[in-house]
Design an enzyme around this catalytic site. Structure first.
Site, PDB file in Angstrom:
ATOM      1  N   ARG A  78       0.697  -1.377  -0.138  1.00 22.54           N
ATOM      2  CA  ARG A  78       0.077  -0.094  -0.019  1.00 22.54           C
ATOM      3  C   ARG A  78       0.960   1.306   0.171  1.00 22.54           C
ATOM      4  NH1 ARG A  78      -3.195  -3.376  -0.869  1.00 22.54           N
ATOM      5  NH2 ARG A  78      -5.171  -3.586  -0.079  1.00 22.54           N
ATOM      6  N   HIS A 152     -20.028  50.349 -20.688  1.00 17.97           N
ATOM      7  CA  HIS A 152     -21.391  49.770 -20.395  1.00 17.97           C
ATOM      8  C   HIS A 152     -22.139  48.855 -21.401  1.00 17.97           C
ATOM      9  CE1 HIS A 152     -20.355  52.593 -16.976  1.00 17.97           C
ATOM     10  NE2 HIS A 152     -20.320  53.363 -17.980  1.00 17.97           N
ATOM     11  N   SER A 282     -27.306  24.111 -34.637  1.00 17.90           N
ATOM     12  CA  SER A 282     -28.400  23.735 -33.888  1.00 17.90           C
ATOM     13  C   SER A 282     -29.028  22.307 -34.505  1.00 17.90           C
ATOM     14  CB  SER A 282     -29.267  24.795 -33.817  1.00 17.90           C
ATOM     15  OG  SER A 282     -30.357  24.538 -33.329  1.00 17.90           O
ATOM     16  N   SER A 327      -2.409  15.697  -0.877  1.00 16.92           N
ATOM     17  CA  SER A 327      -2.179  14.488  -1.887  1.00 16.92           C
ATOM     18  C   SER A 327      -3.226  14.712  -2.982  1.00 16.92           C
ATOM     19  CB  SER A 327      -1.762  13.395  -1.516  1.00 16.92           C
ATOM     20  OG  SER A 327      -1.483  12.280  -2.401  1.00 16.92           O
TER      21      SER A 327
END
Length: 477
Positions: A78, A152, A282, A327
């Site tokens: 492991r 704007h 589309s 990790s």
């Protein structure tokens, strides 16, 4: 393609094979072996009993990783690093005893992460330069074409199509500077040991600090770095990951600005991204030409900007010399930030290589708004012909409001010029007014600014990197 489990869209749809390999396990584990070889060479040069034969054995198996052995070992112990130490030792029985000598897992893990991020940043840098090159050509081509400028999102004055492109370029140039700064600043972790004190190397070299420092300098040189970090805990500071991903976030911000501008311009029908001959815009509306690539840039940019928060949080929660809650997060967050940014630049290379401008629409939109913008010029011309400024100002105010009402409330064309020409107060003929309405008179120094910016800032950078230019991107989806 596996259809019965999750697959990352970064691998199947978005990121390049080049960037995918950089963050692959194969690149990672081969880099581990390079680092073990570098460590062995450095330790040998500082007097440890390591032989040329052992190093030659390690080098002979630097690329042919026995993954099956490593995977089987990891199921038992492991631990990924020790599994690969074991697998390497199986292939190199004569060198087995000196692999990873004195090191902790972060020697290969963290140094590899730095190396991989530098490789990724170099690819990002190259693609960024090529996007800038394409936009520079576009800016130069359209430096004189008048277009509406907005504040704007309302028409304000005129700019040029090319001048607007320099705004996109300038932000990408800022990102390039940050990218180069980050590449130059990256340092290896080096060989710092379990808590950054190099205690294991003190044991190996009987407390000889000069030899320990020489080993780190040797490793850095072998791996192509000028230095290692001066101090650390077990890991390099996770703030490094945050700084790197912030560079990628900056690129995403610039790309998002570009893609949003282009989407709006497509709505105005002034500009659009290239459209393939058989592309479907589309499923329900065959006439549509949706800005699909720009929308994808926007989407991925949003992902990278959000992802940049992950390394920041990780950096702030590393307790003392290290914790392991970094990790799992960093192996996803950092890799995906690179993959997504790579995908963004791939899209930008494709889009910027074929940007479409519709000059007649651009001019039509200019001429609809220009009468309002030109009122001061018209007024000054009329004053020079003997008109009263105060009276003319009031007449222009009344006519402008009436023309605006006609446009907004009745949906008709702007008839401000007709109103002015029909008002004897102005003493102007139509040709006089139309002479004032030449769009190029209202773009200020736009064209000159484009020329100056490209010649003084952009082209020197492109010339310096001429060997990297010419990259294009084909999209499969």
């Amino acid at each position: 393609m596996a259809r019965d489990r999750y697959e990352s869209p970064f691998c199947t749809r978005y990121a390049s094979e080049e960037m995918q390999y950089i963050f692959s396990n194969d690149n990672k584990f081969k880099t581990w072996r390079k680092l073990w070889i570098a460590l062995a060479k450095a330790e040998k040069r500082q007097g440890l009993p390591i032989t040329d034969a052992q190093i030659a054995e390690l080098e002979a198996h630097a690329q042919d990783i026995n993954y099956d052995v490593a995977q089987a070992r990891e199921k038992e112990v492991r631990h990924d690093v020790m599994s690969h130490v074991y697998a390497y030792g199986v292939q190199c029985p004569g060198a087995k005893g000196i692999i990873h000598l004195g090191a902790t897992s972060c020697y290969v893990g963290d140094n590899t992460d730095i190396i991989v991020m530098r490789e990724g940043l170099r690819v990002i840098r190259r693609k960024l330069i090529n996007v800038i090159a394409l936009l520079a050509g576009f800016a130069d081509k359209y430096k004189d074409m008048p277009a509406l400028a907005y504040t704007h999102l309302q028409p304000a004055q005129l700019t040029t199509v090319g001048k607007r492109a320099t705004l996109w370029i300038n932000e990408l140039m800022m990102d390039l500077e940050e990218c180069e700064r980050r590449i130059a600043s990256l340092k290896l972790l080096g060989s710092k040991g379990t808590t950054g004190t190099q205690a294991s190397f003190v044991e190996l070299f009987d407390g000889d600090g000069e030899k320990i420092k020489a080993i780190e300098a040797d490793i850095a040189e072998q791996m192509g770095f000028e230095a290692v970090v001066p101090v650390s805990g077990q890991t390099y500071s996770r703030k490094v990951d945050s700084l790197v991903v912030n560079v990628l976030s900056g690129i995403a911000q610039s790309a998002g600005k570009f893609s949003n501008d282009l989407r709006i311009l497509a709505n105005f029908k002034e500009m659009e991204e290239p459209f393939e001959a058989h592309q479907i815009g589309s499923s329900a509306m065959p006439y549509k030409r949706n800005p699909m690539r720009s929308e994808r840039i926007t989407a991925l940019a949003r992902y990278v900007m959000t992802d940049a928060l992950n390394p920041a949080l990780t950096a702030s929660t590393q307790w003392f010399e290290r914790t392991l809650d970094d990790s799992a997060n960093k192996r996803i967050a950092v890799a995906e930030a690179f993959l997504a940014t790579d995908a963004i630049l791939k899209l930008m290379l494709n889009v910027c290589d074929g940007l479409v401008v519709y000059p007649k629409v651009v001019r039509q939109r200019v001429m609809r708004e220009l009468p309002f913008m030109a009122t001061e010029n018209i007024m000054m011309d009329a004053v020079r012909r003997g008109g009263d400024r105060q009276e003319l100002h009031e007449r222009l105010r009344v006519h402008s409001l009436a023309a605006a009402r006609r446009v907004k409330e009745e949906g008709e064309e702007n008839d401000l010029i007709d109103r002015i020409c029909g008002d004897p107060s102005f003493r102007l003929k139509r040709e006089d007014v139309e002479a004032v309405l030449e769009p190029s008179r209202f773009t200020g120094r736009s064209a000159q600014q484009v020329e100056e910016y490209l010649s003084s800032v952009v082209r020197p950078m492109l010339d310096e990197n001429s060997g990297l230019l010419g990259e294009r991107a084909q999209l499969s989806v």
